[in-house]
Design an enzyme around this catalytic site. Structure first.
Site, short mmCIF file in Angstrom:
data_model
loop_
_atom_site.label_atom_id
_atom_site.label_comp_id
_atom_site.label_asym_id
_atom_site.label_seq_id
_atom_site.Cartn_x
_atom_site.Cartn_y
_atom_site.Cartn_z
N SER A 137 0.87 -1.19 0.00
CA SER A 137 0.00 0.00 0.00
C SER A 137 0.90 1.23 0.00
CB SER A 137 -0.86 0.00 1.27
OG SER A 137 -1.51 1.24 1.44
N TYR A 150 -1.38 -0.19 10.97
CA TYR A 150 -1.65 -0.62 9.58
C TYR A 150 -0.44 -0.26 8.70
CZ TYR A 150 -3.64 -1.02 4.91
OH TYR A 150 -3.86 -1.36 3.59
P1 NDP Z 1 -11.67 -5.86 0.89
O1 NDP Z 1 -12.06 -5.68 2.30
O2 NDP Z 1 -12.64 -5.52 -0.18
O3 NDP Z 1 -11.13 -7.34 0.65
C1 NDP Z 1 -10.26 -7.94 1.57
C2 NDP Z 1 -10.18 -9.43 1.29
O4 NDP Z 1 -9.28 -10.03 2.24
C3 NDP Z 1 -11.51 -10.12 1.42
O5 NDP Z 1 -11.65 -11.05 0.38
C4 NDP Z 1 -11.40 -10.86 2.75
O6 NDP Z 1 -12.17 -12.04 2.68
C5 NDP Z 1 -9.91 -11.18 2.78
N1 NDP Z 1 -9.41 -11.44 4.12
C6 NDP Z 1 -9.37 -10.60 5.18
N2 NDP Z 1 -8.88 -11.24 6.26
C7 NDP Z 1 -8.61 -12.53 5.88
C8 NDP Z 1 -8.12 -13.66 6.55
N3 NDP Z 1 -7.77 -13.61 7.86
N4 NDP Z 1 -7.98 -14.82 5.87
C9 NDP Z 1 -8.31 -14.87 4.56
N5 NDP Z 1 -8.79 -13.82 3.86
C10 NDP Z 1 -8.94 -12.66 4.53
O7 NDP Z 1 -10.34 -4.96 0.73
P2 NDP Z 1 -9.40 -4.66 -0.54
O8 NDP Z 1 -9.75 -5.48 -1.68
O9 NDP Z 1 -9.35 -3.20 -0.70
O10 NDP Z 1 -8.00 -5.11 0.08
C11 NDP Z 1 -7.15 -6.07 -0.54
C12 NDP Z 1 -5.71 -5.75 -0.17
O11 NDP Z 1 -5.36 -4.48 -0.73
C13 NDP Z 1 -5.43 -5.63 1.32
O12 NDP Z 1 -4.19 -6.24 1.59
C14 NDP Z 1 -5.36 -4.13 1.56
O13 NDP Z 1 -4.56 -3.81 2.66
C15 NDP Z 1 -4.75 -3.67 0.26
N6 NDP Z 1 -4.96 -2.28 -0.10
C16 NDP Z 1 -6.23 -1.76 -0.16
C17 NDP Z 1 -6.39 -0.41 -0.49
C18 NDP Z 1 -7.73 0.23 -0.50
O14 NDP Z 1 -7.79 1.49 -0.46
N7 NDP Z 1 -8.82 -0.50 -0.61
C19 NDP Z 1 -5.24 0.43 -0.82
C20 NDP Z 1 -3.98 -0.23 -0.69
C21 NDP Z 1 -3.86 -1.52 -0.37
P3 NDP Z 1 -12.98 -12.73 3.88
O15 NDP Z 1 -13.51 -11.64 4.75
O16 NDP Z 1 -14.03 -13.51 3.17
O17 NDP Z 1 -11.96 -13.60 4.55
C1 8X3 Z 2 -5.08 1.51 2.01
C2 8X3 Z 2 -4.78 2.92 1.64
O1 8X3 Z 2 -4.34 5.26 2.55
O2 8X3 Z 2 -6.23 4.02 3.47
O3 8X3 Z 2 -3.90 0.79 2.15
O4 8X3 Z 2 -3.98 3.42 4.04
S1 8X3 Z 2 -4.82 3.95 2.99
#
Ligand code: NDP
Ligand code: 8X3
Length: 249
Positions: A137, A150
């Site tokens: 991220s 985080y």
């Molecule tokens: P979502 O919340 O939409 O998706 C997160 C996914 O992670 C879900 O499928 C969830 O599935 C899964 N997950 C969470 N905890 C677990 C666990 N313990 N075991 C297995 N699966 C797990 O978020 P995003 O798609 O946005 O996030 C995906 C990645 O991108 C993350 O690593 C996040 O930190 C990163 N990211 C996101 C950003 C944003 O602004 N959205 C920006 C930068 C990075 P389930 O609950 O079914 O287990």
């Molecule tokens: C998710 C982006 O800026 O909310 O990783 O941390 S931010």
């Protein structure tokens, strides 16, 4: 076709990456905790794109779950591991935070990624083919207030990506750290515990979509074998830095 293994495929970036890879005819092994969602996506992608698509419900924090996955699916030719499962919990300052939130973030974002990598990397090395894509991220490059833990977990993803690159030097295995800014998924709802509060995060600006990130991942994967995109930062045009978004109302 080779198999791609995606963690966190039940929502957001993981689900969009599954879709984008299915379009490119990758066979898919999808994982997350919510089995119903995985089953629905898996069924749709396999019939729509004529690919093999399997799913396993697991929690990446549990080494026993990851070991079971590796025992059952390790023999597949998994050439791409997308370590996407991750989350933020809470926006409390360190002196006021719920320590359970720290455990969830550290166990998922760091230890889960490590368990998955340890379980599937040796087979990639044996086959002499493989690519690991980690979801870092912008929070892994720049710290912001009320996000210390985080951010620390995503700084760790960056360090682990760099360390893996060094450990794997001399092998054909590639490692990539994708570092997005604001992406509208379930991320903010999970972090803030409310859909209404999550909506305010993106109010008046155009965030990235999960599909934008998925296409970026596919682009990295499709570079020729001698090219390793090591880190890639992508912001929405409406965001110039963390906490600095252009809003129209
Ligand atoms: P979502 O919340 O939409 O998706 C997160 C996914 O992670 C879900 O499928 C969830 O599935 C899964 N997950 C969470 N905890 C677990 C666990 N313990 N075991 C297995 N699966 C797990 O978020 P995003 O798609 O946005 O996030 C995906 C990645 O991108 C993350 O690593 C996040 O930190 C990163 N990211 C996101 C950003 C944003 O602004 N959205 C920006 C930068 C990075 P389930 O609950 O079914 O287990
Ligand atoms: C998710 C982006 O800026 O909310 O990783 O941390 S931010």
């Amino acid at each position: 076709m080779a198999w791609a293994l995606i963690t966190g495929a039940s929502a957001g970036i993981g689900a969009a990456t599954a879709e984008a890879l299915a379009e490119k005819k990758w066979d898919l092994l999808l994982t997350a905790r919510r089995e119903d969602r995985l089953a629905h996506l898996s069924q749709r992608l396999s019939s729509q794109h004529k690919i093999k698509c399997e799913h396993v419900a697991l929690d990446v924090r549990l080494k026993s779950d990851v070991d079971r996955l590796a025992a059952e699916h390790g023999p597949k030719s998994i050439e791409l591991l997308v370590n996407n499962a991750g989350l933020a919990k809470g926006i409390d300052k360190v002196f006021a935070a719920d320590t359970d939130d720290w455990d969830v973030m550290i166990d998922t974002n760091i230890k889960g990624l490590l368990y998955m990598t340890r379980a599937f990397l040796p087979a990639m090395m044996e086959r002499g083919r493989g690519h690991i894509v980690n979801l870092g991220s912008v929070a892994g490059r720049w710290t912001y207030p009320s996000g210390a833990v985080y951010c620390a977990s995503k700084f760790a993803v960056r360090a682990l990506t760099e360390g893996l690159r060094m450990d794997l030097l001399g092998t054909p295995i590639r490692v990539t750290n994708i570092e997005p800014g604001m992406v509208e998924t379930e991320f903010s709802e999970v972090r803030l515990g409310s859909r209404e509060r999550a909506k305010t995060v993106y109010k008046g600006m155009q965030p990235l979509t999960a599909r934008d990130v998925a296409e970026t991942i596919v682009w990295c994967v499709e570079r020729p074998p001698h090219v390793n995109i090591q880190e890639l930062v992508l912001f929405p045009t409406d965001q110039a830095a963390i906490g600095m978004a252009h809003r129209r109302d």
